[in-house]
Design a protein around this motif. Structure first.
Motif, PDB file in Angstrom:
ATOM      1  N   ASP A  46      47.853 129.787 -48.749  1.00  0.00           N
ATOM      2  CA  ASP A  46      48.328 128.759 -47.824  1.00  0.00           C
ATOM      3  C   ASP A  46      49.856 128.708 -47.932  1.00  0.00           C
ATOM      4  N   PRO A  47      50.590 129.020 -46.849  1.00  0.00           N
ATOM      5  CA  PRO A  47      52.056 129.079 -46.932  1.00  0.00           C
ATOM      6  C   PRO A  47      52.717 127.746 -47.267  1.00  0.00           C
ATOM      7  N   ARG A  48      51.996 126.649 -47.178  1.00  0.00           N
ATOM      8  CA  ARG A  48      52.584 125.348 -47.511  1.00  0.00           C
ATOM      9  C   ARG A  48      52.733 125.147 -49.016  1.00  0.00           C
ATOM     10  N   TYR A  49      51.995 125.930 -49.803  1.00  0.00           N
ATOM     11  CA  TYR A  49      51.954 125.676 -51.250  1.00  0.00           C
ATOM     12  C   TYR A  49      52.414 126.883 -52.049  1.00  0.00           C
ATOM     13  N   SER A  50      53.582 127.382 -51.770  1.00  0.00           N
ATOM     14  CA  SER A  50      54.100 128.520 -52.527  1.00  0.00           C
ATOM     15  C   SER A  50      54.625 128.054 -53.897  1.00  0.00           C
ATOM     16  N   PHE A  51      55.062 128.997 -54.693  1.00  0.00           N
ATOM     17  CA  PHE A  51      55.567 128.768 -56.059  1.00  0.00           C
ATOM     18  C   PHE A  51      56.664 127.697 -56.045  1.00  0.00           C
ATOM     19  N   HIS A  52      56.522 126.660 -56.916  1.00  0.00           N
ATOM     20  CA  HIS A  52      57.513 125.577 -56.915  1.00  0.00           C
ATOM     21  C   HIS A  52      57.463 124.804 -58.234  1.00  0.00           C
ATOM     22  N   TRP A  53      58.459 123.954 -58.397  1.00  0.00           N
ATOM     23  CA  TRP A  53      58.511 123.026 -59.528  1.00  0.00           C
ATOM     24  C   TRP A  53      59.114 121.717 -59.026  1.00  0.00           C
ATOM     25  N   ILE A  54      58.484 120.604 -59.367  1.00  0.00           N
ATOM     26  CA  ILE A  54      58.957 119.302 -58.912  1.00  0.00           C
ATOM     27  C   ILE A  54      59.432 118.477 -60.103  1.00  0.00           C
ATOM     28  N   GLY A  55      60.705 118.085 -60.066  1.00  0.00           N
ATOM     29  CA  GLY A  55      61.285 117.230 -61.092  1.00  0.00           C
ATOM     30  C   GLY A  55      61.448 115.801 -60.606  1.00  0.00           C
ATOM     31  N   LEU A  69      60.093 130.064 -50.391  1.00  0.00           N
ATOM     32  CA  LEU A  69      59.622 130.095 -49.008  1.00  0.00           C
ATOM     33  C   LEU A  69      58.837 131.347 -48.650  1.00  0.00           C
ATOM     34  N   ASP A  70      58.735 132.318 -49.545  1.00  0.00           N
ATOM     35  CA  ASP A  70      58.147 133.612 -49.181  1.00  0.00           C
ATOM     36  C   ASP A  70      58.855 134.179 -47.959  1.00  0.00           C
ATOM     37  N   GLY A  71      60.159 134.221 -48.028  1.00  0.00           N
ATOM     38  CA  GLY A  71      60.975 134.657 -46.892  1.00  0.00           C
ATOM     39  C   GLY A  71      61.838 133.500 -46.438  1.00  0.00           C
ATOM     40  N   VAL A  72      61.787 133.203 -45.136  1.00  0.00           N
ATOM     41  CA  VAL A  72      62.614 132.108 -44.619  1.00  0.00           C
ATOM     42  C   VAL A  72      61.797 131.120 -43.794  1.00  0.00           C
ATOM     43  N   SER A  73      60.474 131.130 -43.962  1.00  0.00           N
ATOM     44  CA  SER A  73      59.628 130.171 -43.258  1.00  0.00           C
ATOM     45  C   SER A  73      59.749 128.794 -43.903  1.00  0.00           C
ATOM     46  N   GLU A  74      59.703 127.759 -43.079  1.00  0.00           N
ATOM     47  CA  GLU A  74      60.006 126.403 -43.548  1.00  0.00           C
ATOM     48  C   GLU A  74      58.820 125.650 -44.141  1.00  0.00           C
ATOM     49  N   HIS A  75      57.597 126.176 -44.044  1.00  0.00           N
ATOM     50  CA  HIS A  75      56.397 125.391 -44.335  1.00  0.00           C
ATOM     51  C   HIS A  75      56.372 124.801 -45.742  1.00  0.00           C
ATOM     52  N   ALA A  76      56.679 125.614 -46.757  1.00  0.00           N
ATOM     53  CA  ALA A  76      56.603 125.132 -48.138  1.00  0.00           C
ATOM     54  C   ALA A  76      57.642 124.063 -48.411  1.00  0.00           C
ATOM     55  N   MET A  77      58.849 124.220 -47.871  1.00  0.00           N
ATOM     56  CA  MET A  77      59.901 123.225 -48.056  1.00  0.00           C
ATOM     57  C   MET A  77      59.482 121.887 -47.451  1.00  0.00           C
ATOM     58  N   LEU A  78      59.003 121.908 -46.215  1.00  0.00           N
ATOM     59  CA  LEU A  78      58.619 120.668 -45.543  1.00  0.00           C
ATOM     60  C   LEU A  78      57.441 120.004 -46.239  1.00  0.00           C
ATOM     61  N   GLN A  79      56.513 120.796 -46.765  1.00  0.00           N
ATOM     62  CA  GLN A  79      55.360 120.231 -47.466  1.00  0.00           C
ATOM     63  C   GLN A  79      55.798 119.469 -48.704  1.00  0.00           C
ATOM     64  N   GLN A  80      56.704 120.040 -49.486  1.00  0.00           N
ATOM     65  CA  GLN A  80      57.162 119.352 -50.700  1.00  0.00           C
ATOM     66  C   GLN A  80      57.950 118.087 -50.369  1.00  0.00           C
ATOM     67  N   LEU A  81      58.706 118.110 -49.285  1.00  0.00           N
ATOM     68  CA  LEU A  81      59.438 116.908 -48.872  1.00  0.00           C
ATOM     69  C   LEU A  81      58.465 115.811 -48.439  1.00  0.00           C
ATOM     70  N   ARG A  82      57.386 116.191 -47.767  1.00  0.00           N
ATOM     71  CA  ARG A  82      56.394 115.197 -47.333  1.00  0.00           C
ATOM     72  C   ARG A  82      55.646 114.609 -48.531  1.00  0.00           C
ATOM     73  N   GLN A  83      55.325 115.474 -49.503  1.00  0.00           N
ATOM     74  CA  GLN A  83      54.561 115.025 -50.664  1.00  0.00           C
ATOM     75  C   GLN A  83      55.373 114.179 -51.631  1.00  0.00           C
ATOM     76  N   ASN A  84      56.680 114.440 -51.696  1.00  0.00           N
ATOM     77  CA  ASN A  84      57.517 113.825 -52.738  1.00  0.00           C
ATOM     78  C   ASN A  84      58.640 113.031 -52.088  1.00  0.00           C
ATOM     79  N   SER A  85      58.400 111.752 -51.896  1.00  0.00           N
ATOM     80  CA  SER A  85      59.350 110.898 -51.163  1.00  0.00           C
ATOM     81  C   SER A  85      60.679 110.723 -51.886  1.00  0.00           C
ATOM     82  N   HIS A  86      60.728 111.025 -53.185  1.00  0.00           N
ATOM     83  CA  HIS A  86      61.989 110.862 -53.917  1.00  0.00           C
ATOM     84  C   HIS A  86      62.973 111.999 -53.630  1.00  0.00           C
ATOM     85  N   LEU A  87      62.508 113.058 -52.969  1.00  0.00           N
ATOM     86  CA  LEU A  87      63.396 114.177 -52.657  1.00  0.00           C
ATOM     87  C   LEU A  87      64.208 113.865 -51.398  1.00  0.00           C
TER      88      LEU A  87
END
Length: 477
Positions: A184-193, A226-244
């Motif tokens: 699922d391109p929305r959930y690529s490799f990440h770390w949330i602080g 992003l697995d390239g330059v697609s925005e899906h993973a970035m937008l997903q983390q912003l939606r999930q984590n309101s402190h970002l």
């Protein structure tokens, strides 16, 4: 070209041509991405049968408009080519090469140790051992059992693996890389602080390299690939984590990365994220910076060719603008220039002096529209210099939206001239809003002329006759 009649059956057949087959026969490279294919030359374009979608511009369609848009052909020319035309080529239809059914996502088997992954990331990529250990402990990096690839895992909001990117650890030849099918391109490799900062990267190795280069307190911040330059993973983390709240784009220092920076900034601004910054590596990417730090020869950064050419094209405009001060009627001059420009472009002569004349026409039109903007500012009691207007024009230029072939660019210029004519011939006294709109129209016309001037400079195919463009089967956007 003359009117050509096509039956509904012919149009349907042309629109059903399999675009994967079509592009491969042009020598283009495509990469399987689940049930779709991604066009390597322009990785925001995905293909599925006879359908296409350009994610960067949120537009798509079928085979006919694909050929029209990417090959600068009219509707009859596109249909004729897709039907075989004079060449008699029979393209595959969608049913002959449709993609295999999408598989369910499953992580590759886990190897009993991570020796090869640690050796590859530390010795070849110079990633800090403690950083790798941290992600391995979190089960976000491991070594697969069958091929000993490094696997970078992406979890969803419930901690369930939904994405995995594999990177080969062998050092001979070009290393394998790709996503596990069904990811699922929305959930690529990440770390949330816990801080408000989200750093955005193209690939896992880039992210780990950046962290290695900026280790103090790194766990406090958030990072996503992003697995390239697609925005899906970035937008997903912003939606999930309101402190970002603060987004730092750390994409590759090359043409694709520079364009993606602009596109993602526009997208974030539309979603209310105004505190966005761009951070560029010194060399091509963050791992190249890390290599250079360890004494290895890095791959150099690549600046955007349009951003290099832009100041060169704009440099002649102030003097041209001053020279036009003696002309009696600049608006008539602009119309005359455009008519001459249309005649030259439609003739499609390949002589070098014809191309030079087209460039001169575009430069004169850009300078003329800047002259009118300058005069309008003076009349409004806010005088500016030609140099200031040129600087404003340059700062408003965005390479990621500078798209389209010569035909569409000419249509943009025509539209600008129509807008200017409409507002200047509007009955009654122009109000402040009308004057501001007119000023914006002058600057837009100047920018569109500059964009077209650069397109001709950078695209050697644009002045070829249509039949030669078709035979050459080349695409340069």
């Amino acid at each position: 070209m003359a009117y050509v009649h096509f039956t509904d059956e012919e149009k349907q057949r042309a629109n059903s041509v399999d675009l994967v087959d079509f592009l491969k026969r042009q020598g283009e490279q495509l990469i399987r991405s689940g049930p779709e294919w991604r066009w390597k030359r322009h990785d925001s374009v995905t293909i599925r049968g006879s359908e296409w979608f350009r994610h960067s511009r949120k537009e798509g369609g079928r085979a006919i408009d694909f050929v029209q848009g990417f090959y600068n052909l009219s509707f009859p020319e596109a249909v004729q080519w897709l039907l075989g035309g004079e060449a008699g080529v029979e393209w595959n239809q969608t049913s002959k090469s449709s993609p295999a059914p999408k598989r369910e996502f499953a992580l590759p088997g886990v190897n009993s140790d991570m020796r090869r992954v640690f050796a590859y990331l530390i010795k070849q990529r110079f990633i800090d051992r403690d950083v790798i250990t941290h992600f391995a402990h979190e089960k976000l990096i491991y070594e697969d059992k069958e091929y000993h690839n490094a696997v970078f895992v992406g979890l969803d909001e419930n901690g369930t693996a939904r994405h995995a990117h594999k990177r080969g650890t062998y050092t001979q030849g070009e290393a394998y890389k790709g996503n596990v099918e069904g990811s699922d391109p929305r959930y690529s490799f990440h770390w949330i602080g816990r801080s408000s900062k989200l750093y955005v990267f193209e690939a896992p190795v880039d992210m780990l390299s950046f962290i290695t280069l900026h280790r103090p307190g790194w766990k406090e911040h958030s990072y996503v690939t992003l697995d390239g330059v697609s925005e899906h993973a970035m937008l997903q983390q912003l939606r999930q984590n309101s402190h970002l709240k603060d987004v730092i784009l750390c994409l590759d220092h090359d043409e694709a990365g520079i364009e993606a920076n602009g596109r993602l900034k526009d997208m974030l601004a539309e979603d209310g994220y105004t505190n966005t910054a761009v951070r560029q590596s010194i060399y091509k990417d963050w791992n190249e910076d890390l290599k250079a730090k360890h004494g290895m020869e890095p791959i150099p950064a690549e600046e955007h060719p349009k951003l290099i050419l832009l100041p060169q094209v704009c440099a002649v405009l102030p003097d041209l603008c001053s020279a036009l001060g003696t002309h009696r009627d600049i608006r008539t001059f602009l119309i005359d220039c455009f008519q001459r420009l249309e005649s030259l472009v439609n003739s499609r002569k390949t002589a070098p002096e014809n191309t030079d004349t087209v460039k001169e026409c575009l430069e004169c039109m850009a300078a003329g529209s800047l002259f009118l903007a300058k005069e309008l500012c003076r009349q409004m009691g806010r005088p500016v210099t030609a140099e200031q207007l040129v600087q404003k024009l340059q700062s408003s230029y965005r390479p990621h939206v500078d798209r389209g072939w010569l035909r569409t660019r000419m249509e943009d210029i025509r539209r600008d001239l129509t807008d200017i004519d409409r507002i200047t011939h509007k009955p009654g006294i122009r109000g402040v809003e009308d004057q501001r709109y007119l000023g914006s129209s002058y600057l837009r016309l100047a920018l569109d002329c500059v964009r077209t001037r650069m397109f001709i400079e950078l695209g050697p195919q644009v002045m070829l006759p249509k039949q030669d463009q078709t035979r050459n089967l080349t695409m340069t956007m």
